[in-house]
Write an enzyme that holds these catalytic residues in place. Structure first.
Site, PDB file in Angstrom:
ATOM      1  N   ASP A 166       0.876  -1.170   0.000  1.00 24.31           N
ATOM      2  CA  ASP A 166       0.000   0.000   0.000  1.00 24.31           C
ATOM      3  C   ASP A 166       0.916   1.222   0.000  1.00 24.31           C
ATOM      4  O   ASP A 166       2.103   1.132   0.330  1.00 24.31           O
ATOM      5  CB  ASP A 166      -0.869  -0.035   1.266  1.00 24.31           C
ATOM      6  N   ASP A 212      -0.211   5.232   0.646  1.00 24.94           N
ATOM      7  CA  ASP A 212      -0.463   6.293   1.634  1.00 24.94           C
ATOM      8  C   ASP A 212      -0.625   5.732   3.045  1.00 24.94           C
ATOM      9  O   ASP A 212      -1.467   4.864   3.259  1.00 24.94           O
ATOM     10  CB  ASP A 212      -1.712   7.079   1.230  1.00 24.94           C
ATOM     11  N   LYS A 256      -8.370  -4.504  -3.096  1.00 24.56           N
ATOM     12  CA  LYS A 256      -6.943  -4.817  -3.228  1.00 24.56           C
ATOM     13  C   LYS A 256      -6.697  -6.323  -3.262  1.00 24.56           C
ATOM     14  O   LYS A 256      -5.686  -6.779  -3.798  1.00 24.56           O
ATOM     15  CB  LYS A 256      -6.157  -4.141  -2.101  1.00 24.56           C
ATOM     16  N   ASP A 311      -2.105  -0.202   5.872  1.00 26.73           N
ATOM     17  CA  ASP A 311      -2.345   0.551   7.120  1.00 26.73           C
ATOM     18  C   ASP A 311      -3.810   0.804   7.450  1.00 26.73           C
ATOM     19  O   ASP A 311      -4.119   1.208   8.578  1.00 26.73           O
ATOM     20  CB  ASP A 311      -1.636   1.912   7.028  1.00 26.73           C
ATOM     21  N   ASP A 340      -7.203  -1.638   2.868  1.00 26.21           N
ATOM     22  CA  ASP A 340      -6.240  -2.739   2.709  1.00 26.21           C
ATOM     23  C   ASP A 340      -6.795  -4.053   3.255  1.00 26.21           C
ATOM     24  O   ASP A 340      -6.206  -5.117   3.043  1.00 26.21           O
ATOM     25  CB  ASP A 340      -4.933  -2.411   3.452  1.00 26.21           C
TER      26      ASP A 340
HETATM   27  O1  LIG Z   1      -6.797   6.808  -0.903  1.00 26.96           O
HETATM   28  C1  LIG Z   1      -5.810   7.073  -1.606  1.00 26.96           C
HETATM   29  O2  LIG Z   1      -5.852   7.806  -2.567  1.00 26.96           O
HETATM   30  C2  LIG Z   1      -4.481   6.427  -1.275  1.00 26.96           C
HETATM   31  O3  LIG Z   1      -4.612   5.505  -0.301  1.00 26.96           O
HETATM   32  P1  LIG Z   1      -3.700   4.188  -0.167  1.00 26.96           P
HETATM   33  O4  LIG Z   1      -2.417   4.430  -0.963  1.00 26.96           O
HETATM   34  O5  LIG Z   1      -3.464   4.121   1.323  1.00 26.96           O
HETATM   35  O6  LIG Z   1      -4.506   3.057  -0.723  1.00 26.96           O
HETATM   36 MG   LIG Z   2      -2.906   3.344   3.002  1.00 24.24          MG
END
Ligand SMILES: O=C(O)COP(=O)(O)O
Ligand SMILES: [Mg+2]
Length: 223
Positions: A8, A10, A150, A173, A177
């Site tokens: 993942d 973010d 995912k 996180d 996910d």
């Molecule tokens: O929601 C987003 O744009 C990014 O979130 P993620 O990389 O934690 O999946």
């Molecule tokens: Mg994330």
């Protein structure tokens, strides 16, 4: 032995302000150099994943929109349609605090939005009525097609490389996910992960926001 890592982005490689961890980049490159495949699977739009893959130098397909779209061998493949998602977001933004994100211009299979927490129950129920669902990454709300998640991306990669689940490590996180944490893969989380992710993890690092990548990779014998 771990042959593929699904990361993942973010909150897992970045801090709360979405600044990427330089430690994470260094350790991802170590893993690539040791022959392990590294894939990014994010709720973010695919162009962002293309940039990460290019400028970090990873070696496997990357997914955007929580698994709805993939960049593989310089080809973009989409597995879902954004039509229902866009129509729904257009409808509810007229009567609630939901507001589309500018990144929707780059999205092909889902829609991203912001909203006030008070509207969550109503918007979630309205999405279900349309065979859609909403999910939060702690950075953005997403309206997704049923089955678009995912885990879909992890299963695509499993089939593509013909790997066993035990050869795949996922790291994440937050709520968007969870679907990949429900697969029989190896699972790890940063210290900042939500409780429901930590409960499903084989290893929870004491480090957070990307600083855990080296620690997790050492735990699983990747570097
Ligand atoms: O929601 C987003 O744009 C990014 O979130 P993620 O990389 O934690 O999946
Ligand atoms: Mg994330």
């Amino acid at each position: 032995m771990i042959r593929l890592v699904v990361l993942d982005v973010d909150g897992t490689l970045t801090d709360r302000e979405r600044r990427i961890s330089t430690d994470a980049i260094i350790n991802i490159r170590r893993a690539v150099n040791s022959g392990v495949l590294i894939s990014f699977v994010s709720g973010n739009a695919l162009p962002v994943m293309f940039g990460l893959k290019t400028f970090i130098g990873t070696n496997a397909p990357v997914f955007g929109e929580n698994g709805g779209i993939v960049l593989i061998n310089d080809t973009i493949k989409t597995f879902f349609s954004k039509e229902k998602c866009d129509k729904f977001l257009d409808e509810i933004s007229k009567t609630t605090s939901a507001r589309p994100m500018f990144t929707n211009i780059w999205r092909q299979t889902s829609s991203a939005f912001t909203m006030d927490e008070k509207d969550y129950e109503f918007i979630s129920k309205e999405a279900e009525k349309r065979d859609l669902y909403i999910v939060n990454s702690k950075f953005t709300w997403h309206v997704m097609n049923k089955g678009q998640d995912k885990a879909y991306a992890v299963n695509f990669l499993k089939e593509y490389y013909n790997y066993d689940y035990k050869e795949i490590l996922v790291m994440g996180d937050s709520d968007n996910d969870l679907s990949m944490f429900d697969l029989p893969v190896k699972k790890a989380a940063p210290a900042n992960a939500s409780e429901n992710i930590k409960e499903k993890s084989e290893y929870v690092s004491e480090f957070a926001y990307g600083a855990q990548v080296g620690d997790v990779f050492k735990y699983f014998g990747i570097i």
